[in-house]
Write a protein that holds these residues in place. Structure first.
Motif, PDB file in Angstrom:
ATOM      1  N   GLU A  46       0.835  -1.202   0.000  1.00  0.00           N
ATOM      2  CA  GLU A  46       0.000   0.000   0.000  1.00  0.00           C
ATOM      3  C   GLU A  46       0.870   1.253   0.000  1.00  0.00           C
ATOM      4  OE1 GLU A  46      -3.182   2.378   2.804  1.00  0.00           O
ATOM      5  OE2 GLU A  46      -2.151   0.615   3.567  1.00  0.00           O
ATOM      6  N   SER A  47       1.933   1.267   0.802  1.00  0.00           N
ATOM      7  CA  SER A  47       2.819   2.428   0.859  1.00  0.00           C
ATOM      8  C   SER A  47       3.538   2.653  -0.456  1.00  0.00           C
ATOM      9  CB  SER A  47       3.842   2.248   1.995  1.00  0.00           C
ATOM     10  OG  SER A  47       3.204   2.179   3.252  1.00  0.00           O
ATOM     11  N   GLY A  49       2.140   2.197  -3.283  1.00  0.00           N
ATOM     12  CA  GLY A  49       1.142   2.534  -4.290  1.00  0.00           C
ATOM     13  C   GLY A  49       0.685   1.346  -5.110  1.00  0.00           C
ATOM     14  N   GLU A  50       0.948   0.132  -4.632  1.00  0.00           N
ATOM     15  CA  GLU A  50       0.577  -1.078  -5.370  1.00  0.00           C
ATOM     16  C   GLU A  50      -0.677  -1.685  -4.746  1.00  0.00           C
ATOM     17  OE1 GLU A  50       3.987  -3.638  -5.722  1.00  0.00           O
ATOM     18  OE2 GLU A  50       5.323  -1.975  -6.218  1.00  0.00           O
ATOM     19  N   SER A  81      -7.108   2.077  -0.554  1.00  0.00           N
ATOM     20  CA  SER A  81      -5.995   2.647  -1.313  1.00  0.00           C
ATOM     21  C   SER A  81      -6.291   2.715  -2.802  1.00  0.00           C
ATOM     22  CB  SER A  81      -4.721   1.828  -1.080  1.00  0.00           C
ATOM     23  OG  SER A  81      -4.791   0.561  -1.722  1.00  0.00           O
ATOM     24  N   GLN A  82      -7.277   1.921  -3.257  1.00  0.00           N
ATOM     25  CA  GLN A  82      -7.678   1.936  -4.670  1.00  0.00           C
ATOM     26  C   GLN A  82      -8.957   2.730  -4.899  1.00  0.00           C
ATOM     27  OE1 GLN A  82      -7.291  -2.171  -6.535  1.00  0.00           O
ATOM     28  NE2 GLN A  82      -7.144  -2.687  -4.366  1.00  0.00           N
ATOM     29  N   GLY A 205       9.157   8.227  -1.330  1.00  0.00           N
ATOM     30  CA  GLY A 205       8.129   9.205  -1.639  1.00  0.00           C
ATOM     31  C   GLY A 205       8.283  10.485  -0.843  1.00  0.00           C
ATOM     32  N   ASP A 237      10.199   4.524  -9.797  1.00  0.00           N
ATOM     33  CA  ASP A 237       9.451   5.778  -9.787  1.00  0.00           C
ATOM     34  C   ASP A 237      10.058   6.758 -10.781  1.00  0.00           C
ATOM     35  OD1 ASP A 237       7.857   7.930  -9.223  1.00  0.00           O
ATOM     36  OD2 ASP A 237       8.270   7.969  -7.072  1.00  0.00           O
TER      37      ASP A 237
END
Length: 354
Positions: A46-47, A49-50, A81-82, A205, A237
């Motif tokens: 989640e952190s 971005g997946e 998260s989605q 990030g 990234d």
């Protein structure tokens, strides 16, 4: 298994989400009956971005631990998260059937906020805090929704309360940094990111956000360092590489800028911003036809991007395609009111055309 768990704990303190994901997978492989590995992997993904991958892992955990509340909470987090807020709320309902906890309440608050039900989430947060006044996570969730509601001062106070309740959990600083950056409070964003990174030095990030804040504040040397650090920590990234390329180009280091832009393009070949950055650098290096080819492809996908219009117009001018250049320059001059530097460049170039 103890060394793996110890590594995960160390990496969590540093914010190295990709390393956490790798070791969490190893822990699951060796001890699938321990929920700690599943939890660490979902949070790491989640952190990063997946969200889709996080949801898949959470569903596997739910199959293995059907009678426990934790997998429902993990799945709710992955769904949130989605942006799948309705599904996330349903999972929270299932988790709360075994009993209410501050963590479940905090996740519900964040999910309501994600679903646009900000005021409802704030009301729930205040109600939950009356029951669990010492919950740092509830204070952090309240802060996030206050920021979403534009209540900057109240959000900052809730952030400070969360940090006071749990000094070892710096994530509220990251949330406040994101809000301050999004609202143009660049000094505050820089300060929060710096404090956060003192505790989580491997969070790629956060280094990227720090770079943006530093660049906006005019500290270009420090911004370059922050972007380089972000790129080194996350090989996937494109954002720090693209921003680094633009910044290095402004400083006149075209070779280093081109290398960074090519890395960004390798990571995301369809992103019009990345294509624009690389195309503009090709133009500055005298590779006019290569620049036109790339910029035309980008323009087909993002015809309203003013920087892209200007760069393609300049490339057309260099290639002697005057009328095509004139059309694009006129568009930038007409629509560039919020970007006076672009508008002025377009008007100046228009006047110089034969």
């Amino acid at each position: 298994l103890a060394p793996i768990a110890a590594l995960i704990a160390l990496e969590q303190r540093r914010g190295d989400w990709r390393a956490i994901a790798g070791h969490a997978r190893l822990l699951i492989q060796r001890a699938p009956q321990r929920i700690e590995g599943w939890t660490a992997l979902v949070h790491a993904l989640e952190s990063l971005g997946e969200g889709v991958a996080a949801e898949e892992v959470a569903r596997q955990a739910l199959e293995r631990f059907p009678d426990r509340a934790e997998p429902h909470l993990l799945l709710a987090t992955a769904l949130r998260s989605q942006g799948k807020t309705d599904q996330a709320l349903a999972e929270l309902d299932a988790a709360e059937s075994t009993g209410a906890t501050p963590d479940l309440a905090a996740e519900r608050i964040l999910t309501l906020g994600m679903g646009g039900r900000v005021e409802e989430g704030i009301a729930l947060a205040r109600e939950a805090l009356s029951q669990y006044p010492e919950s740092a996570r509830l204070q952090a969730a309240l802060a996030a929704l206050l920021f979403a509601a534009g209540a900057a001062e109240e959000g900052a106070q809730a952030t400070d309360r969360a940090l006071a309740l749990d000094p070892d959990e710096p994530r509220p600083l990251r949330v406040r940094c994101e809000f301050r950056a999004a609202s143009g409070r660049w000094q505050g964003a820089r300060d929060d990111c710096t404090r956060y990174l003192a505790a989580r030095p491997d969070d790629a990030g956060a280094h990227f956000m720090l770079g943006v804040a530093l660049q906006r504040l005019g500290d270009e040397k420090a911004a370059v360092s922050a972007y380089r650090r972000a790129a080194a920590l996350d090989e996937r990234d494109m954002r720090p590489r693209n921003n680094l390329a633009e910044l290095l180009a402004q400083q006149g280091d075209l070779d280093s800028a081109l290398a960074a832009a090519q890395e960004a393009y390798r990571l995301d070949e369809t992103n019009p911003y990345v294509m624009d950055t690389l195309g503009a650098l090709y133009l500055r290096k005298g590779l006019v036809e290569r620049a036109i080819s790339l910029l035309q492809e980008a323009y087909a996908g993002a015809p309203d991007l003013l920087d892209l219009q200007l760069h393609l117009a300049l490339a057309y001018r260099e290639a002697g395609r005057t009328e095509e250049a004139r059309t694009l320059l006129a568009s930038v001059a007409k629509h560039g009111g919020e970007r006076p530097e672009l508008q002025a460049r377009a008007e100046e170039t228009l006047d110089s055309l034969p």
